[in-house]
Design an enzyme around this catalytic site. Structure first.
Site, PDB file in Angstrom:
ATOM      1  N   ILE B 115      38.579  50.349  34.799  1.00  7.36           N
ATOM      2  CA  ILE B 115      39.242  48.840  34.232  1.00  7.36           C
ATOM      3  C   ILE B 115      37.612  48.402  33.375  1.00  7.36           C
ATOM      4  O   ILE B 115      36.612  48.494  33.190  1.00  7.36           O
ATOM      5  CB  ILE B 115      39.152  47.659  34.868  1.00  7.36           C
ATOM      6  CG1 ILE B 115      37.004  47.465  35.969  1.00  7.36           C
ATOM      7  CG2 ILE B 115      39.781  48.011  36.202  1.00  7.36           C
ATOM      8  CD1 ILE B 115      37.344  45.982  36.608  1.00  7.36           C
ATOM      9  N   CYS B 116      38.245  47.701  32.037  1.00  5.80           N
ATOM     10  CA  CYS B 116      37.283  47.850  30.853  1.00  5.80           C
ATOM     11  C   CYS B 116      36.269  46.521  31.008  1.00  5.80           C
ATOM     12  O   CYS B 116      37.151  45.549  30.983  1.00  5.80           O
ATOM     13  CB  CYS B 116      38.614  47.789  29.903  1.00  5.80           C
ATOM     14  SG  CYS B 116      37.842  47.205  27.725  1.00  5.80           S
TER      15      CYS B 116
END
Lengths: 396, 167
Positions: B115-116
């Protein structure tokens, strides 16, 4: 189709594969010794000309060196290609990623390579460009336990001569975790390395030479960034993680390899920190001393070794590079400034870092005093066994 | 930069004290115990507040973690596998939490379904080494990410409820 016609078809296809292989193997054969002869067929003539021009004394010694490139993406692949074309002795490539069509806005990789591991695809291309270079490729993530041990082992023993350390490590990775892993390895091995990077908004980049104990390591301060006057907090990030440009990455790879050549072949001055602000075409430089309170104990150990060595050396003449302090320029025609970051909740004091103009830290950290005065309640685990805790967690 | 609700959640997660990563043999066991303690306290607290949203467990060395997380929208539960490795640089760097099933479905992800995170996460983590652990990474990283991304993915039809999939 019966067995006979199938066999015939196989033979036809095999022949076709052979012809295609031959067609794609138009590469040259190996060259035993670098020659300075100026003929069309000599791939080294223009490089060896650097000697005649008086720029480099010893160009052919480039074949004695081994360089590890960690991260074979937008910067790393171009870096590896430049070193290959320059005739480096050995290249070690590390990356765990695959080539994707989304990478095609960058240089080096081609659409037909999509799906291949980056290191394997790079090795094939580079080997074709210059078969004199020795390649060693590793397709794994260096930050996990097992891979990190192997990674350290290769840095220690993957030199041009079997069992000797690699001469230089180039960090061309795109994340903080991998940079910290390289930093940990290089501090423990007392290994010189270059850090490089391009910002997520694609309009700035940097290279940094790290000599453990002598210059600041990657843990000595928060990450440095080149101020581009684009406010990080208003940066539009809707639906994207990062942007990238082949231009910025090509420039950074060029700056990196230029300094690698200067470092290995001992010509010119090697930059300790060189930033690139693409919006203003501004290139700040600076040098940063290591932090005596660095959180990495191996860095603090290297600092002691370096200080001891300095004390033992009898200076005959002032060392080059540290002689006269140049007068500080007061000109500032582009309005470049160090931006004070107050990201913290409680507004920490700006750390007293001697950064160059146009360079700032990505964020500030609490000072040592603040940390010592700050004694929050923490978990106590004296009486628990790990097995019991794991079991409790499972039963939740 | 941290909203009041997150602050309240954070204040309910015990802080850790041992600065040790998986390469620090003996100290790592202590750190791992602290990680489990903090995670147990966080999950129990979530349950009490009717906000239970994940389960995690690790291999016996505590270097690889896996489990599930879920998100409720319109009374329907959407569940996803969670996994991550503990990097050798932990706890100086946070673990990179991944949801492999969503890889390729959103731009707010790096390769492998990592995940960013927002720009705020890394500075906040760095300022709280070694006090923050896996529970904090879940609360500050994955929790807010799910809250933003999952409703959007459902609306776009990229994430479907398991009943819909079967039909």
């Amino acid at each position: 189709m019966d067995a006979k016609s199938l066999k015939k078809r196989i033979a036809e296809l095999e022949a076709e594969v052979e012809t295609l292989k031959k067609a794609s193997n138009q590469g040259r054969s190996k060259i035993e010794k670098m020659s300075a002869e100026v003929v069309d067929s000599n791939p080294y003539s223009r490089l060896m000309a650097l000697k005649r021009m008086g720029i480099v004394d010893n160009y052919e010694t480039i074949r004695d060196y081994s360089v590890a490139v960690v991260g074979v993406g937008g910067v790393g692949s171009v870096t590896a290609e430049m070193l290959t074309r320059c005739g480096i002795g050995k290249l070690l490539l590390f990356d765990y990623d695959k080539v994707e069509l989304a990478n095609m806005n960058r240089l080096f990789f081609q659409p037909h390579q999509a799906g291949l591991s980056k290191v394997k695809a790079a090795e094939a291309t580079l080997c074709d460009i210059n078969p004199d270079v020795e390649f060693e490729v590793h397709n794994y993530n260096i930050t996990t336990m097992d891979n990190f041990q192997h990674f350290m082992g290769r840095l220690k023993c993957g030199g041009k001569m079997q069992g000797q350390p690699v001469d230089l490590i180039l960090s061309c990775v795109d994340n903080f975790e991998a940079r910290m892993a390289i930093n940990t390895a290089c501090n423990e091995l007392e290994q010189v390395w270059f850090e490089s990077g391009v910002s997520e908004n694609a309009v700035s980049g940097h290279i940094q030479l790290i000599k453990p104990g002598e210059t600041a390591c990657f843990s000595c301060a928060p990450p440095l960034v080149v101020a581009t006057h684009t406010d990080e907090r208003t940066l539009k990030r809707e639906g994207v993680c990062a942007a990238s440009l082949p231009t910025t990455m090509g420039v950074v790879a060029g700056l990196l390899v230029q300094n690698v050549l200067k470092y290995l072949l001992k010509f010119g001055d090697v930059a300790f920190y060189l930033g690139y602000n693409a919006l203003l075409d501004f290139f700040p430089t600076m040098q940063m001393k290591p932090n005596v309170d660095c959180s990495d104990s191996a860095c603090r150990k290297c600092q002691k070794i370096y200080q001891k060595r300095l004390a033992e050396e009898i200076p005959t003449e002032p060392e080059k590079g540290s002689k006269v302090e140049e007068p500080v320029s007061t000109e500032n025609e582009w309005g470049i400034e160090i931006v004070a970051e107050t990201l913290g909740d409680d507004g920490d004091k700006e750390q007293n870092l001697d950064l160059g103009k146009g360079i700032k830290v990505a964020y500030t950290l609490p000072s040592k005093d603040d940390k010592e005065n700050d004694n929050p309640e923490t978990v106590t685990t004296n009486t628990d066994s790990l097995e019991d805790l794991m079991a409790t967690m499972k039963q939740l | 930069m941290v909203d009041d609700l997150t602050k309240k959640t954070l204040s309910n997660i015990p802080l850790l004290k041992t600065k040790a990563g998986p390469r620090d043999q003996n100290e790592w066991v202590n750190r791992l115990k602290e990680e489990y303690k903090a995670l147990i306290a966080y999950v129990e607290n979530n349950k009490e507040n009717d906000n239970d949203w994940f389960r995690l467990e690790s291999n016996k060395d505590g270097t690889r973690w896996f489990g599930k997380c879920w998100y409720i929208k319109d009374l329907r539960k959407y569940e996803f596998k969670v996994e991550f490795d503990i990097p050798i640089t932990f706890p100086a760097t946070a673990p990179e939490i991944a949801l492999p099933e969503l890889d390729g479905k959103t731009a707010k992800m790096y390769r492998g379904g990592k995940i960013c995170l927002t720009d705020h996460f890394k500075p906040l983590w760095a300022r709280n080494v070694p006090k923050f652990g896996i529970a904090h990474a879940m609360a500050l990283g994955l929790g807010p990410w799910l809250a933003v991304e999952i409703p959007d993915l459902i609306d776009k039809g990229l994430v479907k409820h398991k009943d819909e999939k079967e039909s």
